[in-house]
Design a protein around this motif. Structure first.
Motif, PDB file in Angstrom:
ATOM      1  N   SER A   7       1.403  -1.639  -4.487  1.00  0.00           N
ATOM      2  CA  SER A   7       1.275  -0.200  -4.304  1.00  0.00           C
ATOM      3  C   SER A   7      -0.083   0.083  -3.566  1.00  0.00           C
ATOM      4  O   SER A   7      -1.042  -0.608  -3.672  1.00  0.00           O
ATOM      5  CB  SER A   7       1.138   0.649  -5.275  1.00  0.00           C
ATOM      6  N   ALA A   8      -0.238   0.950  -2.576  1.00  0.00           N
ATOM      7  CA  ALA A   8      -1.260   1.389  -1.994  1.00  0.00           C
ATOM      8  C   ALA A   8      -2.337   2.069  -2.924  1.00  0.00           C
ATOM      9  O   ALA A   8      -3.467   2.302  -2.696  1.00  0.00           O
ATOM     10  CB  ALA A   8      -1.141   2.010  -0.655  1.00  0.00           C
ATOM     11  N   PHE A   9      -1.714   2.600  -4.230  1.00  0.00           N
ATOM     12  CA  PHE A   9      -2.515   3.521  -4.939  1.00  0.00           C
ATOM     13  C   PHE A   9      -3.067   2.719  -6.050  1.00  0.00           C
ATOM     14  O   PHE A   9      -2.195   1.812  -6.846  1.00  0.00           O
ATOM     15  CB  PHE A   9      -1.642   4.476  -5.501  1.00  0.00           C
ATOM     16  N   ASP A  10      -4.299   2.936  -6.318  1.00  0.00           N
ATOM     17  CA  ASP A  10      -4.792   2.199  -7.284  1.00  0.00           C
ATOM     18  C   ASP A  10      -5.651   3.003  -8.182  1.00  0.00           C
ATOM     19  O   ASP A  10      -6.832   2.947  -8.268  1.00  0.00           O
ATOM     20  CB  ASP A  10      -5.771   0.686  -7.053  1.00  0.00           C
ATOM     21  N   ARG A  26       6.554   9.387  -1.119  1.00  0.00           N
ATOM     22  CA  ARG A  26       6.566   9.440   0.267  1.00  0.00           C
ATOM     23  C   ARG A  26       5.780   8.816   1.074  1.00  0.00           C
ATOM     24  O   ARG A  26       5.732   8.200   2.164  1.00  0.00           O
ATOM     25  CB  ARG A  26       6.465  10.924   0.884  1.00  0.00           C
ATOM     26  N   ASP A  27       4.232   9.038   0.459  1.00  0.00           N
ATOM     27  CA  ASP A  27       3.080   8.256   1.040  1.00  0.00           C
ATOM     28  C   ASP A  27       3.374   6.613   1.096  1.00  0.00           C
ATOM     29  O   ASP A  27       2.967   5.970   1.958  1.00  0.00           O
ATOM     30  CB  ASP A  27       1.928   8.503   0.210  1.00  0.00           C
ATOM     31  N   GLU A  28       4.098   6.178  -0.173  1.00  0.00           N
ATOM     32  CA  GLU A  28       4.216   4.847  -0.283  1.00  0.00           C
ATOM     33  C   GLU A  28       5.225   4.185   0.765  1.00  0.00           C
ATOM     34  O   GLU A  28       5.031   3.149   1.342  1.00  0.00           O
ATOM     35  CB  GLU A  28       4.716   4.490  -1.750  1.00  0.00           C
ATOM     36  N   PRO A 100       5.185  15.507   6.722  1.00  0.00           N
ATOM     37  CA  PRO A 100       3.836  15.146   6.808  1.00  0.00           C
ATOM     38  C   PRO A 100       3.241  14.570   8.182  1.00  0.00           C
ATOM     39  O   PRO A 100       4.137  13.617   8.594  1.00  0.00           O
ATOM     40  CB  PRO A 100       3.386  14.234   5.912  1.00  0.00           C
ATOM     41  N   VAL A 101       2.209  14.732   8.722  1.00  0.00           N
ATOM     42  CA  VAL A 101       1.514  14.058   9.885  1.00  0.00           C
ATOM     43  C   VAL A 101       0.448  13.413   9.462  1.00  0.00           C
ATOM     44  O   VAL A 101      -0.526  14.039   8.911  1.00  0.00           O
ATOM     45  CB  VAL A 101       1.357  15.070  10.933  1.00  0.00           C
TER      46      VAL A 101
END
Length: 715
Positions: A7-10, A26-28, A100-101
């Motif tokens: 995951s890009a999230f930590d 959606r971000d992932e 999203p942009v």
């Protein structure tokens, strides 16, 4: 981290609600697409760069274009490798489109042409930075990320319409920007692109015509604006591109340039030249500070620079009497009118030393035209004239090569010369400007040295050109022998080899790279735009150094009149018009994002005592940590305690030249601390900084470098 599997999230445990898949799924997905595209882009750029480096260098414009393309590819490849996923700053959702942009440091598309990241400098990205609740600019919501070691450690959502909150927002009681203000500082300016505020962004994106003045007190983000504006203008304004002169960024001193060194590369821009005023002149590296205030005042005026023109003109006098030039075949009369004709050959504005060759060539042409022996070849006659010592002596006396240092040095050592060149000076002022060691340069001399060098040109250019011509002639002769040998070896006398008999083709085989060339002076200009930080300190004479390098008058001028060490009582408009700028626009920053309210409460009276109308900004945060007063004997224990308590961050001791720097603790003068920021600032004997405006400004500047804690110690 492998973005495809991790995951890009930590997010830390206390932010677990923000890890809800409904908020970040959606971000992932988008980050996975970015990771794939980055890998492909890096591979493709590497191949293109390798191919460009292996390609023939070419000549002239072809070689320049190849070098520029290699530079562009190298810069983009370095940026992609440096940042990875954290190229992404955040995303915005418009009221018209729920998709999203995503905003990035650079633009990025996938193999199908789908836009994954929109370059932060593009017009379409402006709402991400400029939207406010009063003017949402068509946005429904905005999300900003905080990246730590390549992963998202926090993010903040802002909504601008009732619909913006539905299933898409994790709201906080403070913005990403306010939350980041309390983070620890490092020896380099931290990355703040994702948290640029609307007032700052409006200035960053302003047009480049004329001079834009950005006036703001400590902590208002002037330096942030100056750096980001440099990158923005190069991207957005085709009139400022590298082939049009590019952008020069001028900082106040070398510690400042080291502090901000990472910012422009992090913005996707490596083409901005950076320097201090000292760097513009060769003598600047060793120049001392002018100790005589009256001498400094006289040299600070742009008026004294006007002495350079008559100082040079003194050495540009055609002989008023004719002479006989003796050759191996006849005598030629060279009249005073002939001398005057030759001296008129250079175009107006041609530097003195560069005009010398043009005058010499014109003299040779005049003499050749007067020579009436048709049996003598022009080459033989020219050789004879070049060796005529009497002619060379007369020419050298009439138009000598001049070094800038010699010219300015003569002004400070020959009173009659200075009186002739600057007749407005009084006898006492002329006496005061004289010194025993004429070339013991000070910083006050640099504008005059620069003006002299610009007016004179490079005295080595003529010698260098002759060496280049000789090397090229030798290479042509060598290649001619090679071609002759090939022709002799050609048995049938047909085919490609016979084409070598043509002069044009022979010349095309000459390798011009063997010709020695001078390294270009990258700071000589002209530049299409110049950004000046801490501009309130520049003297009128120093402004001339910059105006010489930017004839268009396109400037971004960043400063604070209240931080001018030698006073700044007039308006920006009056100052800049006096030095030669017009089309001046003023923008103001009034919010102090850096300095806590507790520190500004003590700093404000210090500057208002000397400058009642000082533009003191309003702090937007409070730490609850009061300013501490103590004894200078406590310095060591205060620093030890702070270092033990804080594993990160930087401190600075200002005002104690005997203090030895240690890891994470700098030691600076008030002047060299300007433009920098530290978590802890310790002032030692601030009353010793001086009296009047200079002392008050030094104390004010030093106090407002602190972002967390200020300690004031007295002996």
């Amino acid at each position: 981290m492998n973005p495809a599997t991790t995951s890009a999230f930590d997010l830390p445990a206390h932010l677990a609600p923000k890890a809800d898949p409904a908020l970040i799924a959606r971000d992932e997905q988008h980050f996975a697409a970015i990771a794939r595209s980055l890998e492909q882009a890096i591979a493709e750029l590497s191949e293109r760069l390798d191919a460009e480096r292996k390609a023939p260098g070419g000549k002239g414009r072809q070689a320049l274009d190849r070098d520029l393309e290699i530079h562009r590819l190298t810069g983009r490849l370095r940026a992609l490798r440096r940042f990875g996923l954290d190229l992404c700053l955040g995303h915005m959702v418009s009221t018209d489109d729920p998709e999203p942009v995503y905003i990035g440091r650079l633009g990025l598309t996938d193999s199908d042409g789908r836009r994954l990241l929109l370059d932060w400098r593009s017009p379409a990205a402006e709402p991400f930075f400029g939207a406010t609740h009063g003017n949402p600019m068509g946005l429904a919501s905005r999300r900003r990320y905080r990246w730590t070691r390549g992963r998202i450690s926090d993010y903040w959502d802002e909504v601008f319409t009732p619909d913006g909150i539905e299933g898409r927002a994790a709201l906080d009681d403070q913005s990403a920007f306010i939350a980041s203000l309390g983070s620890s500082r490092s020896p380099r300016m931290r990355d703040v692109l994702a948290t640029i505020q609307a007032d700052q962004d409006a200035i960053i994106r302003a047009g480049s015509r004329g001079a834009l003045v950005v006036d703001g007190g400590p902590g208002t983000g002037k330096t942030v604006v100056a750096l980001h504006r440099s990158a923005y203008l190069l991207y957005s304004d085709p009139r400022l591109g590298h082939r049009k002169g590019g952008v020069l960024f001028v900082g106040p001193h070398q510690p400042y340039l080291a502090y901000v060194a990472d910012v422009l590369p992090s913005l996707g821009e490596e083409g901005v030249q950076t320097c201090t005023l000292r760097d513009l002149v060769a003598e600047g590296a060793t120049a001392a500070i002018e100790t005589d205030p009256e001498v400094a005042r006289l040299k600070a005026s742009a008026e004294l620079i006007k002495a350079i023109e008559p100082a040079v003109k003194f050495y540009e006098n055609p002989p008023t009497k004719g002479m006989t030039v003796t050759t191996h075949w006849s005598d030629i009369w060279l009249s005073a009118d002939d001398w005057a004709e030759a001296f008129a050959a250079p175009d107006p504005g041609t530097p003195h030393n560069e005009a010398r060759d043009q005058i010499w060539e014109e003299l040779l042409t005049i003499l050749a035209d007067k020579h009436d022996d048709e049996d003598v070849s022009p080459e033989l006659l020219r050789t004879s004239l070049l060796r005529n010592r009497e002619l060379l002596t007369a020419f050298n006396r009439a138009w000598p090569l001049i070094e800038a240092a010699d010219l300015v040095g003569d002004l400070w050592s020959v009173p009659a010369y200075l009186r002739m060149c600057a007749p407005w000076l009084s006898a006492d002022e002329i006496r005061r400007l004289q010194r025993a060691d004429a070339q013991a340069w000070t910083t006050s001399d640099l504008p005059l040295l620069d003006a002299a060098r610009q007016r004179l040109g490079d005295p080595e250019e003529s010698r260098r050109r002759r060496r280049q011509e000789a090397a090229l002639a030798a290479e042509r002769e060598r290649m001619s022998h090679v071609v002759d040998n090939l022709l002799e070896a050609d048995d049938d006398g047909e085919g490609l080899v016979t084409m070598l008999r043509g002069e044009d083709l022979r010349n095309s085989l000459v390798d011009e790279s063997v010709v020695p060339a001078a390294d270009p002076d990258r700071l000589a200009g002209p530049f299409a735009h110049i950004v000046v930080d801490e501009a309130q300190e520049l003297t009128d004479a120093e402004w001339q150094m910059l105006l010489l390098r930017c004839p268009s008058g396109s400037f971004t001028i960043v400063g604070d009149r209240a931080q001018a060490r030698h006073g700044f009582t007039e308006s920006w408009e009056d100052r800049l018009k006096r030095v030669g700028l017009d089309r001046i626009t003023l923008a103001s920053l009034g919010v102090n994002y850096r300095t806590p309210e507790e520190i500004m409460t003590e700093a404000e009276p210090v500057i208002r005592a000397a400058l009642p109308d000082a533009n003191v900004p309003t702090s937007i945060r409070s730490t609850g940590v009061p300013v501490v007063h103590g004894s200078a004997s406590e310095l060591g224990s205060i620093l030890d305690a702070w270092l033990a308590e804080h594993a990160d961050g930087t401190a600075c001791v200002i005002g104690d030249p005997a203090f030895a720097e240690r890891p994470r603790v700098r030691s600076l003068t008030p002047e060299l601390s300007k433009g920098l920021e530290f978590d802890l600032v310790v002032l030692v004997d601030p009353d010793s900084f001086g009296e009047g405006i200079e002392g008050a400004v030094d104390r004010y500047v030093a106090m407002t470098r602190a972002t967390q804690r200020l300690v004031i110690l007295t002996s």
